[in-house]
Write a protein that holds these residues in place. Structure first.
Motif, PDB file in Angstrom:
ATOM      1  N   PHE A  43       0.836  -1.200   0.000  1.00  0.00           N
ATOM      2  CA  PHE A  43       0.000   0.000   0.000  1.00  0.00           C
ATOM      3  C   PHE A  43       0.865   1.243   0.000  1.00  0.00           C
ATOM      4  CE2 PHE A  43      -4.022  -1.986   0.720  1.00  0.00           C
ATOM      5  CZ  PHE A  43      -3.728  -3.142   1.413  1.00  0.00           C
ATOM      6  N   ALA A  44       0.364   2.288  -0.632  1.00  0.00           N
ATOM      7  CA  ALA A  44       1.104   3.554  -0.629  1.00  0.00           C
ATOM      8  C   ALA A  44       0.115   4.695  -0.533  1.00  0.00           C
ATOM      9  CB  ALA A  44       1.927   3.696  -1.907  1.00  0.00           C
ATOM     10  N   ARG A  45       0.628   5.848  -0.105  1.00  0.00           N
ATOM     11  CA  ARG A  45      -0.216   7.028  -0.038  1.00  0.00           C
ATOM     12  C   ARG A  45      -0.504   7.482  -1.467  1.00  0.00           C
ATOM     13  NH1 ARG A  45      -1.822  11.418   3.068  1.00  0.00           N
ATOM     14  NH2 ARG A  45      -1.890  13.276   1.795  1.00  0.00           N
ATOM     15  N   ALA A  46      -1.748   7.800  -1.709  1.00  0.00           N
ATOM     16  CA  ALA A  46      -2.138   8.155  -3.075  1.00  0.00           C
ATOM     17  C   ALA A  46      -1.477   9.450  -3.505  1.00  0.00           C
ATOM     18  CB  ALA A  46      -3.657   8.316  -3.137  1.00  0.00           C
ATOM     19  N   ARG A  47      -0.922   9.422  -4.718  1.00  0.00           N
ATOM     20  CA  ARG A  47      -0.327  10.653  -5.251  1.00  0.00           C
ATOM     21  C   ARG A  47      -1.414  11.434  -5.973  1.00  0.00           C
ATOM     22  NH1 ARG A  47       5.062  11.207  -7.578  1.00  0.00           N
ATOM     23  NH2 ARG A  47       6.472   9.909  -6.374  1.00  0.00           N
ATOM     24  N   LEU A  48      -1.268  12.739  -5.976  1.00  0.00           N
ATOM     25  CA  LEU A  48      -2.248  13.548  -6.682  1.00  0.00           C
ATOM     26  C   LEU A  48      -2.075  13.380  -8.189  1.00  0.00           C
ATOM     27  CD1 LEU A  48      -2.157  16.992  -4.860  1.00  0.00           C
ATOM     28  CD2 LEU A  48      -4.027  15.397  -4.884  1.00  0.00           C
ATOM     29  N   THR A  49      -3.160  13.110  -8.883  1.00  0.00           N
ATOM     30  CA  THR A  49      -3.074  13.088 -10.346  1.00  0.00           C
ATOM     31  C   THR A  49      -3.135  14.531 -10.835  1.00  0.00           C
ATOM     32  OG1 THR A  49      -5.448  13.053 -10.631  1.00  0.00           O
ATOM     33  CG2 THR A  49      -4.351  10.938 -10.400  1.00  0.00           C
ATOM     34  N   THR A  50      -2.848  14.714 -12.121  1.00  0.00           N
ATOM     35  CA  THR A  50      -2.843  16.079 -12.643  1.00  0.00           C
ATOM     36  C   THR A  50      -4.198  16.738 -12.491  1.00  0.00           C
ATOM     37  OG1 THR A  50      -1.290  15.258 -14.258  1.00  0.00           O
ATOM     38  CG2 THR A  50      -2.120  17.459 -14.613  1.00  0.00           C
ATOM     39  N   ASN A  51      -5.257  15.974 -12.728  1.00  0.00           N
ATOM     40  CA  ASN A  51      -6.604  16.546 -12.584  1.00  0.00           C
ATOM     41  C   ASN A  51      -6.869  16.999 -11.166  1.00  0.00           C
ATOM     42  OD1 ASN A  51      -7.550  16.444 -15.122  1.00  0.00           O
ATOM     43  ND2 ASN A  51      -8.615  14.492 -14.907  1.00  0.00           N
ATOM     44  N   GLU A  52      -6.431  16.174 -10.222  1.00  0.00           N
ATOM     45  CA  GLU A  52      -6.654  16.532  -8.825  1.00  0.00           C
ATOM     46  C   GLU A  52      -5.843  17.758  -8.451  1.00  0.00           C
ATOM     47  OE1 GLU A  52      -5.856  13.125  -6.470  1.00  0.00           O
ATOM     48  OE2 GLU A  52      -7.614  12.069  -7.211  1.00  0.00           O
ATOM     49  N   LYS A  53      -4.658  17.873  -9.041  1.00  0.00           N
ATOM     50  CA  LYS A  53      -3.845  19.062  -8.755  1.00  0.00           C
ATOM     51  C   LYS A  53      -4.543  20.308  -9.269  1.00  0.00           C
ATOM     52  CE  LYS A  53       0.637  16.996  -8.649  1.00  0.00           C
ATOM     53  NZ  LYS A  53       1.655  16.465  -9.501  1.00  0.00           N
ATOM     54  N   ILE A  54      -5.095  20.219 -10.456  1.00  0.00           N
ATOM     55  CA  ILE A  54      -5.803  21.362 -11.023  1.00  0.00           C
ATOM     56  C   ILE A  54      -6.977  21.726 -10.112  1.00  0.00           C
ATOM     57  CG2 ILE A  54      -7.185  22.143 -12.981  1.00  0.00           C
ATOM     58  CD1 ILE A  54      -5.503  20.381 -14.756  1.00  0.00           C
ATOM     59  N   PHE A  55      -7.659  20.707  -9.629  1.00  0.00           N
ATOM     60  CA  PHE A  55      -8.811  20.915  -8.762  1.00  0.00           C
ATOM     61  C   PHE A  55      -8.402  21.600  -7.469  1.00  0.00           C
ATOM     62  CE2 PHE A  55     -12.961  20.112  -7.286  1.00  0.00           C
ATOM     63  CZ  PHE A  55     -12.874  19.693  -5.977  1.00  0.00           C
ATOM     64  N   GLN A  56      -7.338  21.091  -6.845  1.00  0.00           N
ATOM     65  CA  GLN A  56      -6.913  21.661  -5.558  1.00  0.00           C
ATOM     66  C   GLN A  56      -6.377  23.065  -5.727  1.00  0.00           C
ATOM     67  OE1 GLN A  56      -7.673  20.398  -2.756  1.00  0.00           O
ATOM     68  NE2 GLN A  56      -8.470  18.584  -3.758  1.00  0.00           N
ATOM     69  N   ALA A  57      -5.670  23.299  -6.821  1.00  0.00           N
ATOM     70  CA  ALA A  57      -5.129  24.638  -7.042  1.00  0.00           C
ATOM     71  C   ALA A  57      -6.266  25.628  -7.246  1.00  0.00           C
ATOM     72  CB  ALA A  57      -4.199  24.630  -8.256  1.00  0.00           C
ATOM     73  N   SER A  58      -7.280  25.224  -7.989  1.00  0.00           N
ATOM     74  CA  SER A  58      -8.424  26.110  -8.177  1.00  0.00           C
ATOM     75  C   SER A  58      -9.161  26.332  -6.871  1.00  0.00           C
ATOM     76  CB  SER A  58      -9.402  25.529  -9.191  1.00  0.00           C
ATOM     77  OG  SER A  58      -8.710  25.074 -10.306  1.00  0.00           O
ATOM     78  N   MET A  59      -9.088  25.357  -5.977  1.00  0.00           N
ATOM     79  CA  MET A  59      -9.679  25.488  -4.646  1.00  0.00           C
ATOM     80  C   MET A  59      -8.953  26.559  -3.858  1.00  0.00           C
ATOM     81  SD  MET A  59     -12.052  23.842  -3.249  1.00  0.00           S
ATOM     82  CE  MET A  59     -12.694  24.956  -2.096  1.00  0.00           C
ATOM     83  N   PHE A  60      -7.652  26.658  -4.061  1.00  0.00           N
ATOM     84  CA  PHE A  60      -6.861  27.591  -3.279  1.00  0.00           C
ATOM     85  C   PHE A  60      -7.178  29.030  -3.631  1.00  0.00           C
ATOM     86  CE2 PHE A  60      -3.479  28.667  -0.540  1.00  0.00           C
ATOM     87  CZ  PHE A  60      -2.887  29.795  -1.074  1.00  0.00           C
ATOM     88  N   TYR A  61      -7.517  29.256  -4.892  1.00  0.00           N
ATOM     89  CA  TYR A  61      -7.713  30.623  -5.362  1.00  0.00           C
ATOM     90  C   TYR A  61      -8.821  31.372  -4.597  1.00  0.00           C
ATOM     91  CZ  TYR A  61      -8.837  34.312  -8.721  1.00  0.00           C
ATOM     92  OH  TYR A  61      -9.119  35.507  -9.307  1.00  0.00           O
ATOM     93  N   PRO A  62     -10.031  30.790  -4.411  1.00  0.00           N
ATOM     94  CA  PRO A  62     -11.034  31.509  -3.618  1.00  0.00           C
ATOM     95  C   PRO A  62     -10.702  31.575  -2.134  1.00  0.00           C
ATOM     96  CG  PRO A  62     -11.924  29.425  -4.346  1.00  0.00           C
ATOM     97  CD  PRO A  62     -10.624  29.585  -5.024  1.00  0.00           C
TER      98      PRO A  62
END
Lengths: 222, 217
Positions: free
Chosen positions: B98-117
């Motif tokens: 088992f390993a800690r899930a890495r962020l996929t590119t889509n998830e990174k885009i999602f989280q970054a857009s979350m940071f903006y507001p």
């Protein structure tokens, strides 16, 4: 917010006594020892900082400071702006403000909902962005004017405290508020219904007292 | 004292560049016998641990390898379905990693857009007038620094809590962005940054920052 006073070696002890007499609002003193040869005297990041050491340094150590060093006393006034308390479902339990200078452009209810929303979103953001496993969780964020500190109790009651950016030891203060004020005066109070906004005046008074007595709080009117 | 990753957000909040410098890989391998103490379920198209945290395997970790065969999503490399194999008692004892899930590119885009507001809301919630947005976000295992330029571009760095001087590093990365991305005639604003020179110089700067300290760059 802070003043830098530049002393030459030898003049320090007299000036320090004068300074303490003038300002009774010192809550934290950061001592910077900077190389005298540095071009910009007002540069604060000399890399060597000593917190609250003026008690130890005063007297013996002054004699030992090398001739080449200047001594800066930076007096920081730390303040607490406001406190929100949310329970696990997101209901606002209490809102207290001490030194708020800017009223939000929105109504009080919207402000509270924004705060709750921000905390939830920041928490989810934090869990996803964290490169290693989550241990204690999100602690604080800092802007250029204030710092928001979050403390979550084991029962998921969230304490959000806005302080100024130089505040330290806020986690202990929030833990103290939780154990000594909330648990004592709200949880143990048979008249206070958990999950609804706190109306107990005793709680408000005790909270006020705890905040004002902490070293983090200095009245802004000075 | 490591820098984990860097994100660059455009003025409108979209992620235009991301770089993982050194993301720690947390992997745990264990042999299980039937019935397993760890409860697994399919979440987000991955076989995830939902209950039974033990021995370093935490809730949220995903299955990456079964008996040495790599698992992608719910399928093994040889085409078999992981959940079916796990349900069958004959396959035990079974070796799972088992390993800690890495962020996929889509998830990174999602989280970054979350940071903006969140950045904008932080300045609205401020008890003091004229506050900026989030500049430093601290937790016990990482620290996030954000630098907003005058044009609204945000540079985020996720680093270790003890790392110092990140604001200087952020300004230096802004200089690199201005030199190698903005001055590139084939780069249009608000689009993802695909400039080789920017990548190379960024990697060199980050490595130098880690090796000799940020004050030397």
């Amino acid at each position: 917010m802070f003043r830098a006073i530049h002393f030459k070696i030898g003049e320090i002890s007299d000036n320090y006594r004068q300074q303490v007499a003038v300002s009774s609002k010192i809550s934290a003193v950061e001592l910077y020892i900077a190389d005298r040869r540095q071009r910009d005297d007002n540069e604060l990041n000399s890399g060597r900082t000593f917190e609250r050491t003026f008690g130890r340094i005063f007297g013996r150590t002054f004699g030992r400071i090398l001739y080449n060093y200047k001594l800066y006393f930076i007096v920081l006034n730390m303040t607490i702006y406001n406190l929100y308390m949310f329970d696990r479902d997101g209901t606002l339990l209490y809102y207290g403000e001490w030194n708020r200078h800017k009223q939000a452009g929105m109504s009080r209810d919207e402000n509270n909902s924004s705060c709750r929303g921000v905390i939830l979103s920041v928490y989810m953001f934090y869990i996803h962005v964290s490169p290693t496993d989550v241990k204690e969780g999100f602690l604080s964020y800092c802007t250029n004017k204030y710092r928001l500190n979050l403390y979550e109790s084991p029962s998921r009651i969230k304490f959000i405290l806005n302080t100024d950016i130089h505040a330290q030891g806020v986690k202990e203060l929030l833990h103290q508020i939780y154990t000594q004020v909330y648990v004592e005066y709200v949880v143990y109070n048979p008249m206070c219904k958990l999950g609804t906004p706190i109306e107990s005046e005793l709680f408000a008074a005790k909270l006020d007292e705890t905040i004002k007595q902490s070293p983090l709080y200095v009245s802004r009117s000075s | 004292m490591t820098i984990y990753s860097l994100f660059v957000l455009s003025k409108s909040g979209g992620l235009i560049y991301h770089h993982d410098h050194s993301v720690p890989t947390i992997e745990n391998e264990k042999t299980f016998s039937y019935p397993m103490e760890v409860k697994l379920d399919v979440q987000n198209r991955n076989v995830t641990v939902v209950y039974g945290q033990r021995d370093g395997i935490k809730v949220g970790h995903i299955l990456v390898s079964l008996n040495g065969i790599k698992v992608t999503g719910t399928q093994l490399d040889d085409g078999r379905d992981a959940m079916e194999i796990l349900a069958n008692a004959e396959n035990y004892p079974i070796n799972l990693k088992f390993a800690r899930a890495r962020l996929t590119t889509n998830e990174k885009i999602f989280q970054a857009s979350m940071f903006y507001p969140l950045y904008a809301l932080a300045s609205q919630l401020s008890p003091e007038p004229r506050s900026s947005g989030i500049e430093v976000m601290e937790a016990d295992n990482f620290k996030l620094n954000c630098f907003q330029t005058l044009t609204g571009v945000k540079f985020l760095i996720v680093s270790d809590t003890r790392q110092v001087g990140i604001d200087i590093l952020l300004k230096r990365i802004y200089e690199l962005y201005a030199d190698f991305a903005l001055k590139n005639p084939f780069y249009s604003l608000e689009m993802p940054v695909r400039c080789e020179l920017f990548d190379e110089n960024l990697k060199a700067t980050l490595e130098q920052a880690e090796k000799s300290g940020i004050s030397n760059i």
